[in-house]
Each structure stands twice: as C-alpha cells, then as structure tokens.
Scaffold this motif. Structure first.
Motif, PDB file in Angstrom:
ATOM      1  N   UNK A 399       1.830 -33.813  14.728  1.00  0.00           N
ATOM      2  CA  UNK A 399       0.976 -33.886  15.792  1.00  0.00           C
ATOM      3  C   UNK A 399       1.663 -33.320  17.170  1.00  0.00           C
ATOM      4  N   UNK A 400       3.199 -33.208  16.954  1.00  0.00           N
ATOM      5  CA  UNK A 400       3.831 -32.914  18.266  1.00  0.00           C
ATOM      6  C   UNK A 400       4.339 -31.391  18.228  1.00  0.00           C
ATOM      7  N   UNK A 401       3.965 -30.554  17.093  1.00  0.00           N
ATOM      8  CA  UNK A 401       4.206 -29.226  17.292  1.00  0.00           C
ATOM      9  C   UNK A 401       5.891 -28.876  16.586  1.00  0.00           C
ATOM     10  N   UNK A 402       6.389 -29.836  16.227  1.00  0.00           N
ATOM     11  CA  UNK A 402       7.997 -29.583  15.803  1.00  0.00           C
ATOM     12  C   UNK A 402       8.711 -29.631  16.944  1.00  0.00           C
ATOM     13  N   UNK A 403       8.435 -30.070  18.215  1.00  0.00           N
ATOM     14  CA  UNK A 403       9.485 -29.683  19.203  1.00  0.00           C
ATOM     15  C   UNK A 403      10.076 -30.946  19.362  1.00  0.00           C
ATOM     16  N   UNK A 404      11.281 -31.334  20.282  1.00  0.00           N
ATOM     17  CA  UNK A 404      11.852 -32.288  20.343  1.00  0.00           C
ATOM     18  C   UNK A 404      12.116 -32.464  22.089  1.00  0.00           C
ATOM     19  N   UNK A 405      11.263 -31.800  22.783  1.00  0.00           N
ATOM     20  CA  UNK A 405      11.176 -31.716  24.134  1.00  0.00           C
ATOM     21  C   UNK A 405      10.238 -32.667  24.438  1.00  0.00           C
ATOM     22  N   UNK A 406      10.178 -33.957  25.219  1.00  0.00           N
ATOM     23  CA  UNK A 406       9.070 -35.129  25.313  1.00  0.00           C
ATOM     24  C   UNK A 406       8.023 -33.941  26.454  1.00  0.00           C
ATOM     25  N   UNK A 407       8.536 -33.357  27.131  1.00  0.00           N
ATOM     26  CA  UNK A 407       7.555 -32.657  28.196  1.00  0.00           C
ATOM     27  C   UNK A 407       6.740 -31.647  27.527  1.00  0.00           C
ATOM     28  N   UNK A 408       7.238 -30.944  26.817  1.00  0.00           N
ATOM     29  CA  UNK A 408       6.756 -29.944  25.915  1.00  0.00           C
ATOM     30  C   UNK A 408       5.605 -30.732  24.825  1.00  0.00           C
ATOM     31  N   UNK A 409       5.970 -31.813  24.383  1.00  0.00           N
ATOM     32  CA  UNK A 409       4.956 -32.483  23.203  1.00  0.00           C
ATOM     33  C   UNK A 409       3.699 -33.030  24.064  1.00  0.00           C
ATOM     34  N   UNK A 410       4.281 -33.348  25.388  1.00  0.00           N
ATOM     35  CA  UNK A 410       3.250 -34.189  26.018  1.00  0.00           C
ATOM     36  C   UNK A 410       2.297 -33.141  26.629  1.00  0.00           C
ATOM     37  N   UNK A 411       2.720 -31.910  27.162  1.00  0.00           N
ATOM     38  CA  UNK A 411       1.823 -30.997  27.478  1.00  0.00           C
ATOM     39  C   UNK A 411       0.884 -30.560  26.204  1.00  0.00           C
ATOM     40  N   UNK A 412       1.411 -30.322  25.317  1.00  0.00           N
ATOM     41  CA  UNK A 412       0.474 -29.874  24.007  1.00  0.00           C
ATOM     42  C   UNK A 412      -0.443 -31.102  23.661  1.00  0.00           C
ATOM     43  N   UNK A 413      -0.044 -32.203  23.742  1.00  0.00           N
ATOM     44  CA  UNK A 413      -0.919 -33.241  23.306  1.00  0.00           C
ATOM     45  C   UNK A 413      -1.964 -33.581  24.358  1.00  0.00           C
ATOM     46  N   UNK A 414      -1.847 -33.356  25.660  1.00  0.00           N
ATOM     47  CA  UNK A 414      -2.775 -33.716  26.731  1.00  0.00           C
ATOM     48  C   UNK A 414      -3.746 -32.462  26.538  1.00  0.00           C
ATOM     49  N   UNK A 415      -3.447 -31.505  26.259  1.00  0.00           N
ATOM     50  CA  UNK A 415      -4.437 -30.316  26.043  1.00  0.00           C
ATOM     51  C   UNK A 415      -5.402 -30.554  24.860  1.00  0.00           C
TER      52      UNK A 415
END
Length: 737
Positions: A399-415
């Motif tokens: 669900x979070x695209x394999x990233x460990x950066x919370x801000x990057x994960x938040x941007x992808x999930x918000x989109x």
C-alpha cells in the motif's frame, strides 16, 4: 554476468517456515542460468528446442519445400532481414520506404484512350514503313551493315533475308518502346491486369550477406575480442536452438560488456557454457507460452495493424505496418473508444505481450493493471499475478509503495484516496490530505518500525481515543517525544469543521472490507510486490475487483499509477524501459497524475491508458491529458464531443482543393445548335464547359464529424511522437490487418 546485476527483486518472496516446501520464486532474483531439472526441481528448464518467431515471414515465393531456404532456421532469416530507418510508428521489419508525395495518377479513361491512340499511331507508321509509302530511306542501316554480295545474284541471299527479318524486328521493337512510353502501356498493364505489379512487389530472394555484415554471424562480438562466443552463438542459431528472445537478451548482455558494467571474460565464459540460454531471465523462461501478435525484438516493436489505403493518410504511410515500441511509448499512449471497439484485444494485449517478451530479454519491466477477468495474457506469462479481493492470495500489493519515508508514503496514499476530489478539498489539491496522513504515518513508523495496516490507519484517521492513546504511549516508550507534536497538531485539526481527516477515513474504509482483509499487510506476513523493483525485469499483473468494489478499484488504480510515476523517476538504473499498462483508466486521471506522466519521458518509462470516453476525466483536465501524452488513438465509435478534442490537438494542415464549375455553352449557328440538340438527346445532359479552380486551404487533419462517423469498425486513428521529438501525423489504421 549471468544476471547483469539487474535481476534482484525486493520484498517479493514469502519466507516459509523451516522445512516447508519453498515454491519457485515468481519474480526475478539473483539466479544462474537454468540448470537441469534434477538440480532445480522447482525451476522449469528452458525448452530443448526454443519456439520459433511467429512474426517471421514465410519462405520466399518459388522456394520448393525442403529446399535450402526451407532448411534454414527462421531465426537466421529474421536476423538478416533489413530494417531501414523510418518515421516513428512504422513497422520497420522488411519495410520498403515509399515516396513522400503520391505520384500523378492519370484517370483510367484517359489512360485507355491514350494507349489506344498511341497503338494506332504506331501501327500506322509501321504500315507506312513496311509498304514503302515513305520510301526506302529507313532501310539504310540495313544496307550499311550487310555486304553488297548478299543482295546480288549468286550471293548468300538467305543470310540477307534473315538479316532483314532481324532488322524489321528491331525497328518494330523500337516503335513499341517509343509509342508504348507515349501511351503509358506499362502503367495500363499494372493498373488493370496486375501482372507487372505482382512481379514488382514480389521481394527478390536476398543474397546471403558478407560475414562482416551478417548479423547471424555476430560480427560485433568478433570485432571486439569475443570470436569464441560468436562461433558458439552462430552454431546455436544454425542448429535451431535459438529464438528471437535469446538474440535480444544476449545482445543486451553484450551491450553491458561494451559499456564496462561486466567483463568480457565473464560474458564469453557464460556463452560458451550455456549457449543460447546464456544470461537467461531469472524465471528460467526464454519465451512466452503463446503469442498472439507479431513482434520484432531487434527493433523492440510490436505490430498492431496496417495503415489503410485511404486518401486522408499521407502517401508514405499507406499500406505500411503500424507498430509501437519503447521509443514512442516513452511519451505515453492514450486510447479512447467505446466498449468493444478493440482497445484491449487490438492494442493493450499486443503491447503487454511485447513488454513481457522484452522483460524476458532483460530490456523492460512491465506492470499491467486491469479489471478481474480481462484478457491481458495467461498467468504463466507473468512473474507475479496479484488478484486483489480474491481469497487465499498468492501475492499482495504494498500500500505504501515500498518506501520508508512517511512524507513520500503520505503523498502517494493521499493521491490514491482523494486525488479525484482534489478540486473539492481546501487549497484545491491533495496537499492537505498528504499533511494529515504524514502526521499519523510518521509517528506510527517511529513507534512500530512499520506503517499501519488499513484498520489501524482507519482508526487513527477517525481519531479513536484508544488508538491515539496507544500510539502516544508507544512513542513515549520509543523515546520519540519530538513526534508527539505531530499527534497534537492532528488532534487540534480534527476538532475544526471540514477536517480532511474525516474524508480520508471514509475513503480508507472502502479498503477496510472483509474481501480485502488478507491484503495490504505491512507487517511482513504476506508476500508483497513493490514498485520499487522497477529496475529489474519484472512482469506483474494486478487484477482489480471491479465488480462489487468499483470505488475501491479506482482507489487502487490511482494508487498504482501514483506509485509507478514516483518509483519510475526515482530509479537509480534507468536502463530498463518501465511500462505501466492501465486498462480502463476511468476516474484515475488527476492533476498530480498528469504531472507524473510528464516526468516519465525523461526516465525511460511510459504508460498506456485506455478510456471509454473523455467524459471519465474531469473537464478541466481533458485538454491537458491530450497534451501530456505523445501518442493518441481514437477508435471507431467515439462521440463528436471526444472527436472535437482530438481534432483540436491534431491541428490543421494545408491541402490543395479543386473547385469545378460547369458553364453551359451557348451555340452559335444552326449546325452547332443541331449538334447540341443531338448531344443532349444522346447523353441526357446539356453541353457544358468545365472551369477548374485550384486553391490551397487550411483544413483539419481529422474533424470531429470524421472521427465520429467516418472511421470504419476495427479501425482507429493513431498519431505517435517519439521521445526524441519526432512525430507522425494521425493515420487511419486497420487493426485487423
């Protein structure tokens, strides 16, 4: 050398307990070339006789079965076939360039009358010559070239008779050539009888090229210090143990040697040990189970149809094959047409098949997204098949695209969650939603070293006191007191009217359903596919639960699109072409998605999107979408509203028009009047004179009405643009040819 350092996949394989059966990994990972079945019982060995190339043409006409040409493996002829440079979108395998402009075409009636008149004139002149009505002056070459003794009594008169016949034949042939050219006899025969046309179009048997220029001899390897490997590969091809995927894969491995990524000794050793199976894809596959389209892996092309012989098509495109390749797909492709128009079967499926073949050759990575049940290829054509919503899943989606950066994960999930509602959110975009998610994802990851599951995220977005209190306690225990301010800010914002957290909670609740209970697990208990592995030759198909969970499917489609545009650009190694195929992209196009698509062109990546109508895209984004993609395709059956958008983006061109005006002839004199009356009785029309006016005007290449009403079934209008900036005008393509 066996893997070129590009076959390592991350977070894709489950870890069974000790002693349990370990299934064959379905995604690329570091692996040597396939070993015999006894050594690797769970890895299918390569076929002993690789399948031949379906796109290879048949033997040249006139070749007897079982002859020398028939005994030659098809891969050799495929390698030797010329691929001349052509405009983008043209199938280059065996292509014959045409003139840029159509030659002047004489009307049929004028051609016949001219041929008849020239024949009669030639026959009349021959009659005058043969009957000596013009004198004997035309015989002076005969008299000059023959001895006088042949014409006297007692001489060799029979020789003179034969010389006379030969001379008459030469003169008759000269008259036929002169008057035939004047009367256009060859063109008449080509047009109405077709004999010359067939002989002209028949491809002569290509002579065997010189070894230095014969691709089947691997001249580049010989010229740069690998003659042993070239000899081995040549023997493999002649023995029929090599196919087109092997050729493309080994050529890519050789390019890595030439670029300095791998050593020449390692490459040569691998080829000598494994032959055509050298540097194989980690799955062990060397071909797809079956093919449905024509492919040319040397040009990286897949043929999707033939340009129709239509007056709206440029002359140089008429009758040529139309193809797609990474060079044009790198600008992304948008296909619009109603259901049943052929978007999936005629375009999407061939592109998916081509990308899978190129992935087996180590040249591409492909992610295919479509509704469950859509025919996008068999399961064994992919390394991973993710069936979202199906019980007992074999693979999961991160669900979070394999990233460990919370801000990057938040941007992808918000989109993914609210990208389609960005215009209704405070500030007009999804940045507020991304900030809200980051206020929860950052503290949760700091406390638990992972991101929350869907139920946990839903509770946090709802502001459940128990969940928030547990997270606060976990942060204090982990010593991350600085992140408590994020929770405090989230608590204050949740009390304000119109807080975006409520909307996010409602959207994430669509994924918190019993059908998805086994999916989106970040705890490591499931085998997940991450798009962070796009620098490896992955073949992934994701099936969305369109039936019964339409809104959840749209969220997941936006999620994959957002992850792809982010991960493709962030790759460290962009040597592989990354392709996302999104069949049915309705309600997934957002302003942020368009910005991501624009960045793909420079990242050696592209997307293929299909829509039933542009109405599935917000009105404010329709023009931007058509301007963002470089390849546009309008299928038969589009509405005039959609056609107007395509007509606008394709623009206009200067064309030459002819206006013909009939003017009645006024007869002067009784004889002329009588002739006009007789002509009117015979033809039924009054005597007129035609006035022709030639003008150059600007006209739409394809108007909205033409696109809606003049495109035949099974056809589409396609325009392509390459990554290098070359473009081709819109061409009517017969997708069934």
């Amino acid at each position: 050398m066996d893997t070129e350092g590009t076959h390592d996949a991350q977070h894709t394989a489950p870890q069974p307990p000790d002693g349990a059966h370990r299934p064959e990994p379905a995604v690329p990972r570091p692996a040597a070339p396939p070993t015999p079945p006894a050594a690797a019982p769970h890895t299918p060995p390569p076929p002993a006789a690789p399948p031949t190339v379906p796109a290879m043409p048949a033997a040249p006409p006139g070749t007897a079965p079982g002859g020398p040409a028939a005994a030659e493996p098809p891969v050799l002829k495929w390698l030797r076939t010329p691929r001349p440079a052509a405009a983008p979108g043209i199938w280059t395998y065996g292509h014959r360039p045409r003139a840029a402009q159509e030659p002047d075409r004489v009307p049929g009636r004028q051609l016949i009358s001219g041929a008849v008149i020239s024949f009669l004139c030639g026959w009349l002149l021959w009659s005058l010559l043969i009957n000596s009505y013009l004198g004997g002056y035309w015989l002076w070459p005969l008299l000059l070239l023959t001895p006088e003794s042949w014409r006297t009594a007692g001489g060799n008169q029979m020789a003179y008779v034969w010389a006379t016949y030969i001379y008459y034949g030469l003169v008759l042939a000269l008259l036929a050539v002169v008057f035939g050219r004047m009367g256009r006899w060859p063109e008449l025969v080509r047009r109405f009888l077709g004999f010359f046309g067939r002989f002209r179009d028949r491809a002569p048997a290509a002579p065997k090229p010189h070894p230095a220029a014969d691709r089947a001899q691997w001249p580049d390897l010989r010229a740069h210090g690998a003659p042993d490997a070239a000899d081995k590969l040549t023997d493999e091809a002649r023995a029929g143990r090599m196919n087109d995927v092997d050729v493309a894969r080994i050529e890519r491995a050789w390019r890595s040697v030439r670029s300095g990524k791998n050593s020449l000794a390692s490459f040569t050793d691998t080829v000598l040990r494994h032959g055509a199976a050298a540097c194989a894809h980690p799955s062990g596959r060397r071909d797809l189970p079956r093919r449905t389209a024509h492919h040319d892996l040397l040009a990286h092309q897949v043929r999707i149809g033939t340009a129709a012989d239509h007056h709206r098509n440029p002359y140089q495109h008429r009758g040529t094959g139309c193809a797609l390749d990474p060079g044009v797909l790198g600008t992304s492709l948008l296909a619009v047409g109603p259901a049943g128009s052929g978007k999936t079967t005629r375009v999407v499926k061939p592109v998916v098949e081509s990308m899978c073949l190129q992935a087996l050759a180590g040249q591409a990575a492909v992610i295919v997204v479509g509704p469950a049940g859509s025919d996008l290829g068999p399961d064994d054509a992919f390394d991973v098949v993710v069936r979202v919503g199906r019980p007992d899943p074999d693979c999961d989606l991160d669900l979070y695209g394999g990233t460990t950066d919370p801000d990057e994960a938040a941007g992808i999930l918000a989109e993914a969650l609210v990208g389609d509602l960005a215009g209704q959110l405070p500030g007009g975009d999804s940045r507020r939603a991304a900030t809200t998610l980051a206020q929860l994802l950052g503290p949760f990851r700091a406390a638990h070293d992972r991101f929350p599951t869907v139920p946990e995220l839903r509770e946090l977005l709802d502001g459940a006191p128990r969940a928030m209190s547990a997270l606060r306690t976990a942060l204090q225990d982990a010593g991350a007191d600085t992140l408590l301010r994020e929770l405090d800010a989230r608590a204050r914002q949740s009390e304000r009217p119109g807080d975006v957290g409520v909307l996010l909670a409602d959207r994430i609740a669509l994924l918190d359903r019993p059908a998805f209970a086994a999916f989106f697990d970040p705890t490591g208990g499931t085998r997940q596919v991450s798009l962070r592995a796009l620098d490896h030759p992955l073949r992934v198909r994701i099936e969305l639960p369109e039936r019964g969970h339409a809104e959840a499917s749209r969220i997941l489609a936006r999620l994959v699109l957002a992850q792809f545009t982010e991960c493709a650009v962030a790759r460290g190694d962009r040597s592989l072409f990354a392709c996302l195929v999104l069949d049915e992209a309705a309600h997934t196009i957002t302003a942020e998605a368009l910005r991501g698509l624009q960045r793909l062109r420079s990242a050696n990546a592209g997307a293929v999107l299909t829509l039933r109508s542009l109405d599935d895209v917000p009105d404010a984004l329709r023009g931007t979408l058509l301007g963002t993609v470089g390849c546009r395709m309008a299928f038969a059956g589009v509405t005039t509203w959609d056609g107007a958008r395509f007509a606008e983006v394709w623009g206009k061109e200067w064309v030459e028009t002819r206006d013909v005006t009939d003017r009645q002839i006024i007869a002067e004199g009784a004889a002329m009047k009588a002739f006009h009356i007789f002509r009117h009785l015979v033809t039924g029309k009054a005597a007129t004179a035609k006035a022709v006016t030639v003008r150059t005007v600007e006209r739409e290449r394809w108007s909205a009405s033409d696109l809606a009403n003049s495109v035949p079934p099974g056809h589409a209008v396609l325009s392509v643009t390459s990554v290098a900036g070359e473009h081709a005008p819109p061409v009517l393509v017969d997708l069934r040819a």
